[in-house]
Design an enzyme around this catalytic site. Structure first.
Site, PDB file in Angstrom:
ATOM      1  N   LYS A  73      -0.985  24.073  16.166  1.00 42.74           N
ATOM      2  CA  LYS A  73       0.115  23.425  15.439  1.00 42.74           C
ATOM      3  C   LYS A  73      -0.425  22.108  14.915  1.00 42.74           C
ATOM      4  O   LYS A  73      -1.402  21.581  15.434  1.00 42.74           O
ATOM      5  CB  LYS A  73       1.286  23.153  16.392  1.00 42.74           C
ATOM      6  CG  LYS A  73       2.622  23.072  15.699  1.00 42.74           C
ATOM      7  CD  LYS A  73       3.142  24.461  15.381  1.00 42.74           C
ATOM      8  CE  LYS A  73       4.495  24.468  14.763  1.00 42.74           C
ATOM      9  NZ  LYS A  73       5.065  25.822  14.734  1.00 42.74           N
ATOM     10  N   GLY A 185      23.588  29.116  12.155  1.00 39.08           N
ATOM     11  CA  GLY A 185      22.537  28.679  11.227  1.00 39.08           C
ATOM     12  C   GLY A 185      22.526  29.587  10.013  1.00 39.08           C
ATOM     13  O   GLY A 185      22.566  30.819  10.149  1.00 39.08           O
ATOM     14  N   GLY A 187      20.254  29.035   7.290  1.00 40.77           N
ATOM     15  CA  GLY A 187      19.079  28.639   6.508  1.00 40.77           C
ATOM     16  C   GLY A 187      18.211  29.855   6.280  1.00 40.77           C
ATOM     17  O   GLY A 187      18.701  30.976   6.242  1.00 40.77           O
ATOM     18  N   ASN A 188      16.914  29.631   6.164  1.00 38.93           N
ATOM     19  CA  ASN A 188      16.004  30.747   5.894  1.00 38.93           C
ATOM     20  C   ASN A 188      16.214  31.898   6.886  1.00 38.93           C
ATOM     21  O   ASN A 188      16.427  33.044   6.494  1.00 38.93           O
ATOM     22  CB  ASN A 188      14.555  30.225   5.947  1.00 38.93           C
ATOM     23  CG  ASN A 188      13.554  31.337   5.707  1.00 38.93           C
ATOM     24  OD1 ASN A 188      13.429  32.248   6.520  1.00 38.93           O
ATOM     25  ND2 ASN A 188      12.860  31.289   4.597  1.00 38.93           N
ATOM     26  N   GLY A 190      18.642  32.315   9.528  1.00 38.97           N
ATOM     27  CA  GLY A 190      20.015  32.764   9.795  1.00 38.97           C
ATOM     28  C   GLY A 190      20.622  33.511   8.617  1.00 38.97           C
ATOM     29  O   GLY A 190      21.244  34.568   8.788  1.00 38.97           O
TER      30      GLY A 190
HETATM   31  P1  NAD Z   1      16.294  26.023   7.869  1.00 41.43           P
HETATM   32  O1  NAD Z   1      16.121  24.557   7.781  1.00 41.43           O
HETATM   33  O2  NAD Z   1      16.073  26.867   6.662  1.00 41.43           O
HETATM   34  O3  NAD Z   1      17.799  26.351   8.374  1.00 41.43           O
HETATM   35  C1  NAD Z   1      18.386  25.713   9.475  1.00 41.43           C
HETATM   36  C2  NAD Z   1      19.874  26.039   9.462  1.00 41.43           C
HETATM   37  O4  NAD Z   1      20.469  25.418  10.594  1.00 41.43           O
HETATM   38  C3  NAD Z   1      20.634  25.497   8.243  1.00 41.43           C
HETATM   39  O5  NAD Z   1      21.594  26.441   7.825  1.00 41.43           O
HETATM   40  C4  NAD Z   1      21.353  24.278   8.787  1.00 41.43           C
HETATM   41  O6  NAD Z   1      22.548  23.998   8.092  1.00 41.43           O
HETATM   42  C5  NAD Z   1      21.646  24.743  10.188  1.00 41.43           C
HETATM   43  N1  NAD Z   1      21.941  23.649  11.092  1.00 41.43           N
HETATM   44  C6  NAD Z   1      21.409  22.411  11.106  1.00 41.43           C
HETATM   45  N2  NAD Z   1      22.008  21.670  12.053  1.00 41.43           N
HETATM   46  C7  NAD Z   1      22.918  22.474  12.647  1.00 41.43           C
HETATM   47  C8  NAD Z   1      23.831  22.299  13.705  1.00 41.43           C
HETATM   48  N3  NAD Z   1      23.976  21.134  14.311  1.00 41.43           N
HETATM   49  N4  NAD Z   1      24.583  23.362  14.065  1.00 41.43           N
HETATM   50  C9  NAD Z   1      24.454  24.543  13.426  1.00 41.43           C
HETATM   51  N5  NAD Z   1      23.625  24.760  12.426  1.00 41.43           N
HETATM   52  C10 NAD Z   1      22.859  23.740  12.054  1.00 41.43           C
HETATM   53  O7  NAD Z   1      15.370  26.495   9.089  1.00 41.43           O
HETATM   54  P2  NAD Z   1      14.853  27.960   9.395  1.00 41.43           P
HETATM   55  O8  NAD Z   1      13.502  28.150   8.825  1.00 41.43           O
HETATM   56  O9  NAD Z   1      15.934  28.934   9.119  1.00 41.43           O
HETATM   57  O10 NAD Z   1      14.623  27.853  10.986  1.00 41.43           O
HETATM   58  C11 NAD Z   1      15.706  27.996  11.898  1.00 41.43           C
HETATM   59  C12 NAD Z   1      15.144  28.110  13.298  1.00 41.43           C
HETATM   60  O11 NAD Z   1      14.265  29.243  13.362  1.00 41.43           O
HETATM   61  C13 NAD Z   1      14.323  26.923  13.764  1.00 41.43           C
HETATM   62  O12 NAD Z   1      14.516  26.778  15.166  1.00 41.43           O
HETATM   63  C14 NAD Z   1      12.885  27.354  13.507  1.00 41.43           C
HETATM   64  O13 NAD Z   1      11.957  26.681  14.339  1.00 41.43           O
HETATM   65  C15 NAD Z   1      12.992  28.819  13.873  1.00 41.43           C
HETATM   66  N6  NAD Z   1      11.926  29.657  13.292  1.00 41.43           N
HETATM   67  C16 NAD Z   1      11.793  29.778  11.947  1.00 41.43           C
HETATM   68  C17 NAD Z   1      10.807  30.606  11.428  1.00 41.43           C
HETATM   69  C18 NAD Z   1      10.675  30.821   9.938  1.00 41.43           C
HETATM   70  O14 NAD Z   1       9.962  31.747   9.538  1.00 41.43           O
HETATM   71  N7  NAD Z   1      11.345  30.044   9.096  1.00 41.43           N
HETATM   72  C19 NAD Z   1       9.936  31.301  12.286  1.00 41.43           C
HETATM   73  C20 NAD Z   1      10.091  31.158  13.669  1.00 41.43           C
HETATM   74  C21 NAD Z   1      11.107  30.339  14.160  1.00 41.43           C
END
Ligand code: NAD
Length: 382
Positions: A73, A185, A187-188, A190
């Site tokens: 990382k 969530g 984002g990407n 959820g």
């Molecule tokens: P992102 O930034 O695209 O989305 C995050 C989402 O969480 C957004 O919809 C945001 O509005 C929401 N959010 C923020 N604060 C919040 C709260 N207090 N309560 C509820 N929702 C809230 O991030 P992502 O890439 O979707 O990643 C989400 C999680 O998945 C993270 O923990 C990340 O480490 C994990 N993850 C992501 C990937 C990937 O490929 N993107 C891979 C492995 C793990």
């Protein structure tokens, strides 16, 4: 302890003409099973200790799904929201110059993480290639498809989790058309999870973002929710649904709960009220130790992050293979291999779980550590 950890300081000329020194880290936790692999995070509160922890999780994740990578990382202590696009590019390129000796297709392969995206991956690629004087697509993953990226990578974390979830449902005797699902969530991870589940015919009853959530017991039209969020910036106030808080979403009536936002969301204060029979951790570390214990007592099946969200790094591995062979796969091939990898990993973790009567998180960690230590032993390092 990590195998090696680098701290770098590098200068960047800001738009104002002033030069500012930035601090960056890169940690190779372990590389016994193959090149180190892990994301790059740009965050103002990044610390070396946090990067070490995250690199350990990457080592576990790659070993659980049995891809030939170690774990790493890295990142820069910076708030990207305070930088212009030009400054962001210079910070990225400065960081790459500082760590160029410690990354490479057979050394350590970065990828996106918090506040870094495919545009930043292209700058990493370009700067590295300038230093080496030749093309090296396989130095970084998470690139756009037009520049060596893999098809399906953008939704691979969510889909990989869903493949695992469907296996878990078989074990629990749960019927696809009878279960209701809540996703925290949007984002990407959820949003893609909710979308794919909806497209597959599942009933997604609740979703949320940082502003709050919505619920409709008869099932949400996720496509319409996505359009609504694009227009308004949030899922809150979507018509034909009731607004709820994020706290209410976590404890709502549902069979499957998918935390896909932040860490520590499920904790000692709310774990006893969780109604779901399966919790799938698409977010990293959404469940605290106390909540994990409560779920185990309540016989809630918890699919741990190291397994549930490993689909992203699996398709990163496919991207690396495609780059090395200069041969690009159709989406069907990516999905078929992703499915096989995720289901195999689930079955291995679940068998160990049955054998030892322990929770899935423990069996996933045991399986991963066994693989890493076996590689070290064969190399004569243990
Ligand atoms: P992102 O930034 O695209 O989305 C995050 C989402 O969480 C957004 O919809 C945001 O509005 C929401 N959010 C923020 N604060 C919040 C709260 N207090 N309560 C509820 N929702 C809230 O991030 P992502 O890439 O979707 O990643 C989400 C999680 O998945 C993270 O923990 C990340 O480490 C994990 N993850 C992501 C990937 C990937 O490929 N993107 C891979 C492995 C793990």
């Amino acid at each position: 302890m990590p195998r090696r950890a680098f701290i770098v300081h590098f200068p960047v000329r800001l738009d104002s003409g002033k030069i500012k020194m930035f601090v960056g880290y890169r940690v190779h936790y372990n590389d016994a099973r193959g090149p180190a692999k892990g994301g790059i995070r740009f965050h103002p509160e990044l610390t070396l200790d946090h990067v070490k922890d995250l690199s350990f999780l990457m080592a576990l994740k790659c070993a659980v799904v049995n891809i030939p990578f170690g774990g790493s990382k890295g990142g820069v202590v910076v708030n990207p929201k305070e930088l212009s696009r030009n400054e962001l590019e210079h910070v990225t390129r400065g960081y790459v110059r500082a760590i160029a000796s410690y990354i490479g297709p057979f050394v350590d392969i970065p990828a996106p993480d918090v506040y870094t995206d495919e545009k930043i991956m292209v700058w990493i690629l370009d700067e590295y290639e300038r230093i080496k004087g030749k093309h090296e697509f396989a130095v970084v993953t998470g690139k756009p498809v037009e520049l060596g990226g893999s098809k399906a990578r953008s939704y691979s974390t969510s889909l990989g989790g869903i493949y695992v979830l469907e296996e878990a449902m078989k074990r629990k005797g749960m019927d696809k058309f009878e279960v209701s699902i809540a996703v925290q969530g949007f984002g990407n991870v959820g949003e893609n999870a909710a979308r794919i589940l909806h497209e597959k015919g599942y009933k997604v009853v609740a979703v949320s973002d940082s502003k709050g959530g919505i619920i409709d017991k008869s099932g949400l039209d996720i496509k319409a929710v996505m359009e609504f969020k694009d227009k308004t910036g949030s899922v809150v106030n979507f018509s034909n649904a009731t607004n709820i808080t994020n706290e209410e979403l976590l404890t709502c009536e549902c069979d499957i709960l998918i935390p896909a936002a932040l860490s520590d969301q499920l904790n000692k204060d709310n774990a006893n009220d969780v109604k779901a029979r399966v919790v799938m951790e698409l977010a990293n570390a959404p469940t605290t130790k106390e909540a994990d214990d409560i779920f185990f007592q309540k016989e809630i099946m918890l699919i741990p992050d190291a397994l549930a969200n490993a689909g992203g790094v699996v398709v990163s591995y496919f991207e690396w293979i495609q780059n090395l062979n200069n041969d690009y796969w159709e989406e069907d091939k990516v999905l078929e291999r992703l499915k096989k990898t995720m289901i195999t990993a689930f079955n291995e973790v679940h068998s160990l779980c049955d054998e030892k009567s322990c929770r899935m998180r423990k069996s996933a960690y045991q399986l991963a550590l066994k693989r890493i230590l076996h590689a070290e032993r064969m190399r004569g390092n243990l």
